[in-house]
Write a protein that holds these residues in place. Structure first.
Motif, PDB file in Angstrom:
ATOM      1  N   ASN A   1     -55.809 -10.015 -15.572  1.00 28.62           N
ATOM      2  CA  ASN A   1     -55.538 -11.006 -14.608  1.00 28.62           C
ATOM      3  C   ASN A   1     -54.026 -11.196 -14.579  1.00 28.62           C
ATOM      4  OD1 ASN A   1     -58.117 -11.635 -14.279  1.00 28.62           O
ATOM      5  ND2 ASN A   1     -57.932 -12.753 -16.165  1.00 28.62           N
ATOM      6  N   ARG A   2     -53.165 -10.065 -14.748  1.00 29.01           N
ATOM      7  CA  ARG A   2     -51.734 -10.211 -14.450  1.00 29.01           C
ATOM      8  C   ARG A   2     -51.429  -9.169 -13.448  1.00 29.01           C
ATOM      9  NH1 ARG A   2     -49.371 -12.456 -19.179  1.00 29.01           N
ATOM     10  NH2 ARG A   2     -47.462 -12.281 -18.029  1.00 29.01           N
ATOM     11  N   GLY A   3     -49.856  -9.281 -13.031  1.00 29.48           N
ATOM     12  CA  GLY A   3     -49.431  -8.188 -12.118  1.00 29.48           C
ATOM     13  C   GLY A   3     -48.813  -7.046 -12.819  1.00 29.48           C
ATOM     14  N   LEU A   4     -48.129  -5.992 -12.292  1.00 29.04           N
ATOM     15  CA  LEU A   4     -47.794  -4.860 -13.245  1.00 29.04           C
ATOM     16  C   LEU A   4     -46.317  -5.392 -13.622  1.00 29.04           C
ATOM     17  CD1 LEU A   4     -48.682  -2.058 -10.496  1.00 29.04           C
ATOM     18  CD2 LEU A   4     -49.839  -2.719 -12.480  1.00 29.04           C
TER      19      LEU A   4
ATOM     20  N   ARG B   1     -32.902  -1.790  -4.217  1.00 23.20           N
ATOM     21  CA  ARG B   1     -32.575  -0.671  -3.680  1.00 23.20           C
ATOM     22  C   ARG B   1     -33.486   0.298  -3.883  1.00 23.20           C
ATOM     23  NH1 ARG B   1     -29.281  -1.396  -8.293  1.00 23.20           N
ATOM     24  NH2 ARG B   1     -29.211   0.581  -9.449  1.00 23.20           N
ATOM     25  N   ASP B   2     -33.299   1.161  -2.792  1.00 20.81           N
ATOM     26  CA  ASP B   2     -34.140   2.612  -3.091  1.00 20.81           C
ATOM     27  C   ASP B   2     -34.083   3.336  -4.504  1.00 20.81           C
ATOM     28  OD1 ASP B   2     -33.935   3.836   0.097  1.00 20.81           O
ATOM     29  OD2 ASP B   2     -35.017   2.000  -0.749  1.00 20.81           O
ATOM     30  N   SER B   3     -35.116   3.624  -5.030  1.00 20.63           N
ATOM     31  CA  SER B   3     -35.215   4.524  -6.446  1.00 20.63           C
ATOM     32  C   SER B   3     -35.062   3.341  -7.468  1.00 20.63           C
ATOM     33  CB  SER B   3     -34.370   5.313  -6.588  1.00 20.63           C
ATOM     34  OG  SER B   3     -32.940   4.954  -7.092  1.00 20.63           O
ATOM     35  N   SER B   4     -34.882   2.270  -7.240  1.00 21.01           N
ATOM     36  CA  SER B   4     -35.033   1.125  -8.175  1.00 21.01           C
ATOM     37  C   SER B   4     -36.426   0.637  -8.529  1.00 21.01           C
ATOM     38  CB  SER B   4     -34.081  -0.202  -7.925  1.00 21.01           C
ATOM     39  OG  SER B   4     -32.971   0.081  -7.899  1.00 21.01           O
ATOM     40  N   PRO B   5     -36.865   0.437  -9.911  1.00 17.37           N
ATOM     41  CA  PRO B   5     -38.225   0.174  -9.997  1.00 17.37           C
ATOM     42  C   PRO B   5     -38.504  -1.239  -9.346  1.00 17.37           C
ATOM     43  CG  PRO B   5     -36.989  -0.328 -11.839  1.00 17.37           C
ATOM     44  CD  PRO B   5     -36.205   0.328 -11.050  1.00 17.37           C
ATOM     45  N   PRO B   6     -39.472  -1.152  -8.186  1.00 21.94           N
ATOM     46  CA  PRO B   6     -39.866  -2.389  -7.730  1.00 21.94           C
ATOM     47  C   PRO B   6     -40.670  -3.509  -8.807  1.00 21.94           C
ATOM     48  CG  PRO B   6     -40.869  -0.766  -6.787  1.00 21.94           C
ATOM     49  CD  PRO B   6     -40.278   0.049  -7.963  1.00 21.94           C
ATOM     50  N   PHE B   7     -40.313  -4.581  -8.940  1.00 20.28           N
ATOM     51  CA  PHE B   7     -40.831  -5.677  -9.683  1.00 20.28           C
ATOM     52  C   PHE B   7     -41.921  -6.467  -9.098  1.00 20.28           C
ATOM     53  CE2 PHE B   7     -38.224  -5.261 -13.354  1.00 20.28           C
ATOM     54  CZ  PHE B   7     -36.955  -4.753 -12.732  1.00 20.28           C
ATOM     55  N   PHE B   8     -43.189  -6.385  -9.898  1.00 20.50           N
ATOM     56  CA  PHE B   8     -44.277  -7.190  -9.243  1.00 20.50           C
ATOM     57  C   PHE B   8     -44.561  -8.448  -9.339  1.00 20.50           C
ATOM     58  CE2 PHE B   8     -46.803  -3.232  -7.392  1.00 20.50           C
ATOM     59  CZ  PHE B   8     -46.004  -2.248  -8.030  1.00 20.50           C
TER      60      PHE B   8
END
Lengths: 113, 112
Positions: A41-44, B96-103
């Protein structure tokens, strides 16, 4: 087209033992590789990334990953597993064309006391 | 810094209705991406917005749409809901591109 394969749906390991979660990828151009973990139940949650440089990448919570260009692999490793590491792990790749991630199917890690 | 926030966290709709989900990225992040997570299909990319422009689009029907505002906040809309749209919808931001997206934590949509 880019793709990621995680060949194991589940990995079982005893606490204190080393763990490996496997990932292979296919992408044109230079790959940017990531590992994420998901708790119920969490995001990544981001663990680590490979962009360029050393083939051994160190990340959060004692995890590391080894990039192997010839085998197109990016396996996640940890020297000593904890019960709290039990979660769903995703490998992802993005080419140098933005932030569109392609994920593997995920591997459930079960660490038993 | 505050993380990515998504509202609402849970949503129940019936077939044929439409729904709007909201995402506020990390401050300073200009790229916002959306993903659908289901047990059968896994994590699938929906679309990415950068500076209010859709930059990438996944393989989803036109019922799925999105937009990004000047403050980088993003919304996605699903019209004429189907049972198969039940999923966890995740938003991610990147600076920015290639930076890890944070969810973000995701919005759990259930279609009845």
């Amino acid at each position: 087209a880019q793709s990621v394969a995680q060949p194991e749906d589940q990995v079982n390991v005893a606490e204190g033992n080393p763990l490996t979660v496997k990932c292979t990828y296919s992408v044109s151009g230079n790959p940017y590789l990531f590992w994420y973990v998901q708790y119920p139940n969490r995001g990544l949650q981001f663990l680590l990334k490979y962009i360029t440089g050393d083939n051994l990448v160190k990340g959060s919570y004692g995890f590391e990953a080894e990039f192997n260009k010839s085998q197109t692999s990016f396996h996640l490793k940890k020297p000593s597993a904890l019960v709290s590491d039990s979660a769903l792990y995703f490998c992802a790749v993005v080419n140098n064309a933005g932030n569109m991630l392609t994920f593997g199917g995920g591997t459930r890690l079960m660490v038993k006391p | 810094k505050a993380g990515v926030t998504q509202t609402p966290r849970y949503l129940i709709k019936t077939r044929g209705q439409q729904v709007t989900l909201s995402c506020s990225p990390i401050s300073g992040h200009r790229s916002v991406s959306w993903y659908q997570q289901t047990p059968g299909q896994g994590l699938q990319f929906l679309f990415e917005y950068f500076s209010e422009t859709q930059r990438n689009k996944g393989n989803f029907p036109g019922r799925f749409s999105g937009r990004q505002f000047s403050n980088s906040r993003s919304e996605m809309n699903v019209s004429t809901l189907e049972l198969g749209d039940s999923a966890l919808y995740l938003c991610a931001s990147s600076n920015r591109d290639s930076s890890p997206p944070f969810f973000g934590p995701g919005t759990r949509l259930t279609v009845l």
